[in-house]
Motif scaffolding. Structure first.
Motif, short mmCIF file in Angstrom:
data_model
loop_
_atom_site.label_atom_id
_atom_site.label_comp_id
_atom_site.label_asym_id
_atom_site.label_seq_id
_atom_site.Cartn_x
_atom_site.Cartn_y
_atom_site.Cartn_z
N SER A 30 8.94 11.75 -1.76
CA SER A 30 7.85 11.32 -2.63
C SER A 30 8.30 10.44 -3.79
O SER A 30 7.47 9.96 -4.56
CB SER A 30 7.11 12.53 -3.17
OG SER A 30 7.98 13.38 -3.88
N SER A 31 9.60 10.19 -3.93
CA SER A 31 10.10 9.37 -5.03
C SER A 31 10.28 7.90 -4.66
O SER A 31 10.55 7.07 -5.53
CB SER A 31 11.45 9.90 -5.53
OG SER A 31 11.31 11.19 -6.08
N TYR A 32 10.14 7.58 -3.38
CA TYR A 32 10.50 6.25 -2.91
C TYR A 32 9.39 5.60 -2.11
O TYR A 32 8.62 6.26 -1.41
CB TYR A 32 11.75 6.32 -2.04
CG TYR A 32 12.96 6.85 -2.78
CD1 TYR A 32 13.28 8.20 -2.74
CD2 TYR A 32 13.76 5.99 -3.53
CE1 TYR A 32 14.37 8.69 -3.42
CE2 TYR A 32 14.86 6.48 -4.22
CZ TYR A 32 15.16 7.82 -4.16
OH TYR A 32 16.24 8.30 -4.84
N ALA A 33 9.35 4.28 -2.21
CA ALA A 33 8.46 3.52 -1.35
C ALA A 33 8.97 3.54 0.09
O ALA A 33 10.16 3.77 0.33
CB ALA A 33 8.37 2.07 -1.83
N MET A 34 8.05 3.29 1.01
CA MET A 34 8.40 3.21 2.42
C MET A 34 7.82 1.93 3.01
O MET A 34 6.87 1.36 2.48
CB MET A 34 7.83 4.41 3.18
CG MET A 34 8.37 5.76 2.75
SD MET A 34 10.10 5.98 3.16
CE MET A 34 10.02 6.01 4.96
N GLY A 55 1.47 6.36 -2.79
CA GLY A 55 0.44 5.94 -1.86
C GLY A 55 -0.68 5.15 -2.50
O GLY A 55 -1.64 4.76 -1.83
N SER A 56 -0.57 4.88 -3.78
CA SER A 56 -1.64 4.20 -4.51
C SER A 56 -1.60 2.68 -4.37
O SER A 56 -2.56 2.00 -4.72
CB SER A 56 -1.57 4.56 -6.00
OG SER A 56 -0.36 4.10 -6.55
N SER A 57 -0.50 2.16 -3.88
CA SER A 57 -0.34 0.71 -3.76
C SER A 57 0.26 0.37 -2.40
O SER A 57 1.22 1.00 -1.96
CB SER A 57 0.57 0.19 -4.87
OG SER A 57 0.72 -1.22 -4.78
N THR A 58 -0.33 -0.63 -1.76
CA THR A 58 0.16 -1.09 -0.46
C THR A 58 0.23 -2.62 -0.45
O THR A 58 -0.41 -3.29 -1.27
CB THR A 58 -0.75 -0.64 0.69
OG1 THR A 58 -2.08 -1.14 0.46
CG2 THR A 58 -0.80 0.87 0.80
N TYR A 59 0.99 -3.14 0.49
CA TYR A 59 1.12 -4.59 0.62
C TYR A 59 1.40 -4.89 2.08
O TYR A 59 2.16 -4.17 2.73
CB TYR A 59 2.26 -5.10 -0.27
CG TYR A 59 2.40 -6.59 -0.29
CD1 TYR A 59 3.40 -7.23 0.45
CD2 TYR A 59 1.54 -7.38 -1.03
CE1 TYR A 59 3.53 -8.60 0.44
CE2 TYR A 59 1.67 -8.76 -1.05
CZ TYR A 59 2.67 -9.37 -0.32
OH TYR A 59 2.80 -10.72 -0.33
N TYR A 60 0.78 -5.99 2.60
CA TYR A 60 0.87 -6.30 4.02
C TYR A 60 1.29 -7.74 4.26
O TYR A 60 0.98 -8.63 3.47
CB TYR A 60 -0.49 -6.08 4.70
CG TYR A 60 -0.99 -4.67 4.62
CD1 TYR A 60 -1.79 -4.24 3.58
CD2 TYR A 60 -0.66 -3.75 5.62
CE1 TYR A 60 -2.24 -2.94 3.51
CE2 TYR A 60 -1.12 -2.44 5.57
CZ TYR A 60 -1.91 -2.05 4.50
OH TYR A 60 -2.37 -0.75 4.45
N ALA A 61 1.93 -7.95 5.39
CA ALA A 61 2.17 -9.32 5.84
C ALA A 61 0.83 -9.93 6.22
O ALA A 61 -0.08 -9.24 6.69
CB ALA A 61 3.09 -9.31 7.06
N ILE A 70 -1.18 1.10 6.32
CA ILE A 70 -0.06 2.00 6.07
C ILE A 70 -0.55 3.13 5.17
O ILE A 70 -1.35 2.91 4.26
CB ILE A 70 1.13 1.25 5.44
CG1 ILE A 70 2.37 2.14 5.37
CG2 ILE A 70 0.78 0.66 4.09
CD1 ILE A 70 3.63 1.40 4.95
N SER A 71 -0.05 4.34 5.43
CA SER A 71 -0.40 5.49 4.61
C SER A 71 0.77 6.46 4.63
O SER A 71 1.70 6.31 5.42
CB SER A 71 -1.68 6.16 5.13
OG SER A 71 -1.49 6.64 6.46
N ARG A 72 0.69 7.45 3.74
CA ARG A 72 1.76 8.43 3.69
C ARG A 72 1.21 9.79 3.33
O ARG A 72 0.18 9.90 2.64
CB ARG A 72 2.86 8.01 2.71
CG ARG A 72 2.44 7.98 1.26
CD ARG A 72 3.51 7.31 0.40
NE ARG A 72 4.75 8.09 0.37
CZ ARG A 72 5.94 7.56 0.04
NH1 ARG A 72 6.03 6.28 -0.30
NH2 ARG A 72 7.02 8.33 0.02
N ASP A 73 1.91 10.82 3.77
CA ASP A 73 1.59 12.20 3.41
C ASP A 73 2.87 12.78 2.83
O ASP A 73 3.79 13.14 3.59
CB ASP A 73 1.14 12.97 4.65
CG ASP A 73 0.67 14.38 4.33
OD1 ASP A 73 1.13 14.95 3.31
OD2 ASP A 73 -0.14 14.92 5.09
#
Length: 124
Positions: A30-34, A55-61, A70-73
């Motif tokens: 939970s400390s790192y971006a994926m 999980g509050s911020s995402t970015y896409y090609a 993209i999402s995370r649990d």
């Protein structure tokens, strides 16, 4: 030792959907971006999507924007890539990656850990 294990790849017809999963272990997830990257035959590995630590911020090609999510649990230490409206040009090996940082990033060299990859094949 950090481990990233992808699953969910397969063969799908154009217009179909797949959901990739990446189970992580070995560090505080939970400390790192994926991120997700992909590599088509004979081509370089390229960025697909990234998500920040919370999980509050995402970015896409641009090539997948509006089709992939993209999402995370963090409780399950798993990141997902929902792929809809798949196209033959999405065919590639998809790699899960663990960032060195908490915020979103699309730079290959800012990722410290990589999974073994999962094959996605989209037939026309």
């Amino acid at each position: 030792q950090v481990q990233l294990v992808e699953s969910g790849g397969g063969v799908v017809q154009a217009g179909g959907s797949l959901r990739l999963s990446c189970a992580a272990s070995g560090r505080t997830f939970s400390s790192y971006a994926m991120g997700w990257f992909r590599q088509a035959p004979g081509k370089e590995r390229v960025f697909v999507a990234t998500i920040n630590w919370s999980g509050s911020s995402t970015y896409y090609a641009d090539s997948v924007k509006g089709r992939f999510t993209i999402s995370r649990d963090n409780a399950k230490t798993t990141v997902y890539l929902q792929m809809n409206s798949l196209k033959p040009e999405d065919t590639a090996v998809y790699y899960c990656a663990g960032s060195k940082y908490a915020g979103v990033t699309y730079h290959y060299n800012e990722y410290a850990y990589w999974g073994q990859g999962t094959q996605v094949t989209v037939s026309s």
